[in-house]
Motif scaffolding. Sequence first.
Motif, PDB file in Angstrom:
ATOM      1  N   ILE A   1      24.030  54.188  45.406  1.00 11.22           N
ATOM      2  CA  ILE A   1      22.944  53.255  45.355  1.00 11.22           C
ATOM      3  C   ILE A   1      23.124  51.983  46.289  1.00 11.22           C
ATOM      4  N   PRO A   2      22.208  51.859  47.370  1.00  4.90           N
ATOM      5  CA  PRO A   2      22.511  50.855  48.087  1.00  4.90           C
ATOM      6  C   PRO A   2      21.853  49.259  47.680  1.00  4.90           C
ATOM      7  N   GLY A   3      22.124  48.255  48.281  1.00  4.64           N
ATOM      8  CA  GLY A   3      21.742  47.037  47.725  1.00  4.64           C
ATOM      9  C   GLY A   3      22.807  46.246  46.999  1.00  4.64           C
ATOM     10  N   ILE A   4      22.541  44.760  46.823  1.00  2.00           N
ATOM     11  CA  ILE A   4      23.203  44.174  45.926  1.00  2.00           C
ATOM     12  C   ILE A   4      22.220  42.965  45.196  1.00  2.00           C
ATOM     13  N   SER A   5      22.558  42.657  44.079  1.00  3.07           N
ATOM     14  CA  SER A   5      21.715  41.735  43.313  1.00  3.07           C
ATOM     15  C   SER A   5      22.579  40.388  43.097  1.00  3.07           C
ATOM     16  N   TRP A   6      22.089  39.477  42.378  1.00  4.47           N
ATOM     17  CA  TRP A   6      22.678  38.161  42.592  1.00  4.47           C
ATOM     18  C   TRP A   6      24.125  38.290  41.609  1.00  4.47           C
TER      19      TRP A   6
ATOM     20  N   GLU B   1      15.122  46.588  57.561  1.00  7.35           N
ATOM     21  CA  GLU B   1      16.512  45.611  58.253  1.00  7.35           C
ATOM     22  C   GLU B   1      15.827  44.662  59.113  1.00  7.35           C
ATOM     23  N   TRP B   2      14.899  45.094  60.058  1.00  7.18           N
ATOM     24  CA  TRP B   2      14.465  44.272  61.072  1.00  7.18           C
ATOM     25  C   TRP B   2      13.662  42.941  60.647  1.00  7.18           C
ATOM     26  N   ILE B   3      13.275  42.969  59.530  1.00 12.54           N
ATOM     27  CA  ILE B   3      12.698  41.883  58.745  1.00 12.54           C
ATOM     28  C   ILE B   3      13.650  40.957  58.361  1.00 12.54           C
ATOM     29  N   MET B   4      14.374  41.232  57.790  1.00 10.92           N
ATOM     30  CA  MET B   4      15.736  40.626  57.452  1.00 10.92           C
ATOM     31  C   MET B   4      16.431  39.992  58.486  1.00 10.92           C
ATOM     32  N   VAL B   5      16.656  40.540  59.506  1.00  6.11           N
ATOM     33  CA  VAL B   5      17.389  40.212  60.623  1.00  6.11           C
ATOM     34  C   VAL B   5      16.532  39.025  61.536  1.00  6.11           C
ATOM     35  N   VAL B   6      15.159  39.383  61.845  1.00  3.27           N
ATOM     36  CA  VAL B   6      14.342  38.432  62.411  1.00  3.27           C
ATOM     37  C   VAL B   6      14.071  37.202  61.753  1.00  3.27           C
TER      38      VAL B   6
ATOM     39  N   GLY C   1      26.507  41.172  59.633  1.00  2.69           N
ATOM     40  CA  GLY C   1      26.492  41.796  58.322  1.00  2.69           C
ATOM     41  C   GLY C   1      25.130  42.754  58.275  1.00  2.69           C
ATOM     42  N   LEU C   2      23.918  41.854  58.323  1.00  2.00           N
ATOM     43  CA  LEU C   2      22.735  42.551  58.324  1.00  2.00           C
ATOM     44  C   LEU C   2      22.488  43.599  59.446  1.00  2.00           C
ATOM     45  N   LEU C   3      23.238  43.360  60.502  1.00  2.00           N
ATOM     46  CA  LEU C   3      22.814  44.569  61.441  1.00  2.00           C
ATOM     47  C   LEU C   3      23.548  45.668  61.114  1.00  2.00           C
ATOM     48  N   MET C   4      24.781  45.653  60.431  1.00  2.00           N
ATOM     49  CA  MET C   4      25.591  46.894  59.910  1.00  2.00           C
ATOM     50  C   MET C   4      25.092  47.302  58.906  1.00  2.00           C
ATOM     51  N   ASP C   5      24.164  46.557  58.120  1.00  2.00           N
ATOM     52  CA  ASP C   5      23.543  47.346  56.811  1.00  2.00           C
ATOM     53  C   ASP C   5      23.096  48.838  57.031  1.00  2.00           C
ATOM     54  N   PRO C   6      22.284  49.143  58.169  1.00  2.00           N
ATOM     55  CA  PRO C   6      21.844  50.497  58.229  1.00  2.00           C
ATOM     56  C   PRO C   6      22.789  51.714  58.514  1.00  2.00           C
ATOM     57  N   TYR C   7      23.836  51.189  59.160  1.00  2.00           N
ATOM     58  CA  TYR C   7      24.914  52.096  59.573  1.00  2.00           C
ATOM     59  C   TYR C   7      25.925  52.297  58.685  1.00  2.00           C
ATOM     60  N   GLU C   8      25.807  51.642  57.534  1.00  2.00           N
ATOM     61  CA  GLU C   8      26.708  52.319  56.207  1.00  2.00           C
ATOM     62  C   GLU C   8      25.882  52.866  55.155  1.00  2.00           C
ATOM     63  N   ASP C   9      24.867  53.233  55.364  1.00  2.00           N
ATOM     64  CA  ASP C   9      23.831  53.665  54.285  1.00  2.00           C
ATOM     65  C   ASP C   9      23.442  52.395  53.307  1.00  2.00           C
ATOM     66  N   GLY C  10      23.398  51.233  53.823  1.00  2.00           N
ATOM     67  CA  GLY C  10      23.077  50.235  52.807  1.00  2.00           C
ATOM     68  C   GLY C  10      24.464  49.414  52.401  1.00  2.00           C
ATOM     69  N   ILE C  11      23.975  48.311  52.212  1.00  2.00           N
ATOM     70  CA  ILE C  11      25.163  47.408  51.882  1.00  2.00           C
ATOM     71  C   ILE C  11      25.473  47.560  50.393  1.00  2.00           C
TER      72      ILE C  11
ATOM     73  N   ALA D   1      33.411  48.228  49.118  1.00  2.00           N
ATOM     74  CA  ALA D   1      33.142  47.098  49.684  1.00  2.00           C
ATOM     75  C   ALA D   1      33.006  47.674  51.025  1.00  2.00           C
ATOM     76  N   THR D   2      31.532  47.415  51.389  1.00  2.00           N
ATOM     77  CA  THR D   2      30.956  47.759  53.110  1.00  2.00           C
ATOM     78  C   THR D   2      31.399  46.734  53.717  1.00  2.00           C
ATOM     79  N   PHE D   3      31.493  46.870  55.170  1.00  2.00           N
ATOM     80  CA  PHE D   3      31.397  45.786  56.176  1.00  2.00           C
ATOM     81  C   PHE D   3      30.533  44.860  56.054  1.00  2.00           C
ATOM     82  N   SER D   4      29.153  45.520  55.836  1.00  2.00           N
ATOM     83  CA  SER D   4      27.916  44.496  55.891  1.00  2.00           C
ATOM     84  C   SER D   4      28.309  43.758  54.438  1.00  2.00           C
ATOM     85  N   TYR D   5      28.884  44.218  53.502  1.00  2.00           N
ATOM     86  CA  TYR D   5      28.831  43.343  52.112  1.00  2.00           C
ATOM     87  C   TYR D   5      29.665  42.106  52.439  1.00  2.00           C
TER      88      TYR D   5
END
Length: 479
Positions: A60-65, A320-325, A359-369, A374-378
């Motif tokens: 499951i990708p994604g992180i909560s508070w 992802e592009w919305i988050m990055v922009v 970190g945001l740019l790496m998100d899609p290349y690791e199947d999500g944060i 622990a992913t690089f994106s995280y």
Amino acid sequence: MDASTPVTGNTTSRWLALDVLRGLSIFGMVFSAIIPHKVLPAWMYHVQNPPPDHVLNMTIPGISWVDWVFPIFIFCMGVAIPLAGGKKAENRGQFFSHLFTRFLLLWAFSYLVTLLGSPKLSGKLDLSLFGVQVQGYDVQAFILLGFFAMFACYCRLKPSLKTIWIRVAGVSVILGLIALFHWGYDMPLSLHRRSIIILLLAFLYLFGSLIWYVTRNAPWGRLLFFLGIVGISFLSKETGFDSWLYAQTSLRWVFNMEQIYFLILLLPATWVGDCMSGRLGWRGRKCSMTESPPVGHLFYILLGLLTIFLCFGLYLRWFEWIMVVVSLVVLSLCLLIARNSSKNLFPLMAMAAGLLIIGLLMDPYEDGIKKVPATFSYCFTMGGISIILLLFFHYLCKLVPGSFFVRTFSGAGANPLMSYVAFGSFVMPLLKLTFLIGLYQAAYPTGEPWIGVLRAFLIVLATMYLVSVMSKKGIYWRA
């Protein structure tokens, strides 16, 4: 867990903001552990431990508070390393003596938290009063005794013969309780019976402090260590070495690759600590936060809004592009304001922007944060977010320095060891021994999970306030 300046009237705002952020992270750790399970929306739990079963699902990708609080604490530890170690580094013997002593004390603490703090034992004495039944009344008394024994061992005391005897008494009681739990209550003893969180923090502190010491006068040399750690982490993930190492139970109790992965978050934090202490500058300028001129409310409002946006976006998995922009636009505005109004803060803001965008740019290349593993994106994303939060609370501490919020969380953050165990090892046993646990239980009516959340919020807040009172009186636990 972290050295810190006592919270007094002379405390600098840079320490105050760091203590507040650290206090909030500990609050989040304790609060998220005692909220009602299985019945709340998924965003109230670790994303990869979803309700109702809370079984780990690493797909499951994604992180909560909830997934924010631990990396924020790691970040605070990294910032504190140069702030607390600057003077000690002038004397090599003093520095290494302090370093390894703290490491061993933290390592021991990781076991004591588990062995003494909350052993799941069947007590031999059940008591009832006013219709309130406490099972294992004897165990609760021993847990409270264990808390005071740890108090004797970890409380900061002036060196003296009396202090030595207090330490000896504390250690003796601890060893006696462990023996009692083992032979009297059938508690198993194992190298694996430790707090994984505290053990991980101990090794991160050790490795991070050693790297900082070696590169303290050549901060760009730290970049080589950082890139080396990124490379080692990448190879470990690609070859499956991290999974193989975790499967080795004979090694897992003392070392796993997370102790390397999270250095990706901790090492940039040491740069932040160097910046805050004035060791690093921007084009010849010092960048100490305490010497920074005001940059205006807009700068901090933008940081606050960006944090809220990221909290929602990283959980809801917005495109992802919305988050990055959106992040790029807000960060660019903040960088422009900092450059024109307060160049002292520019290096910190630039570092936050760089880590976050990477970190945001790496998100899609690791199947999500993801938090596990622990992913690089995280690591990169949470590093950027942590700097943003530190800057925001720096602003808040200057805006309302004497508020209940600042006093409570700065006091709790300056006393992290006590804050971490006070609820489970002091507050709850005390409630049970006095039968006030009946009121605590009544505060969570059946079928009202959000009232249970409010109950958890209030009692953890009260615990943090209690620790802040100890800090105000100069009573600290130190590893």
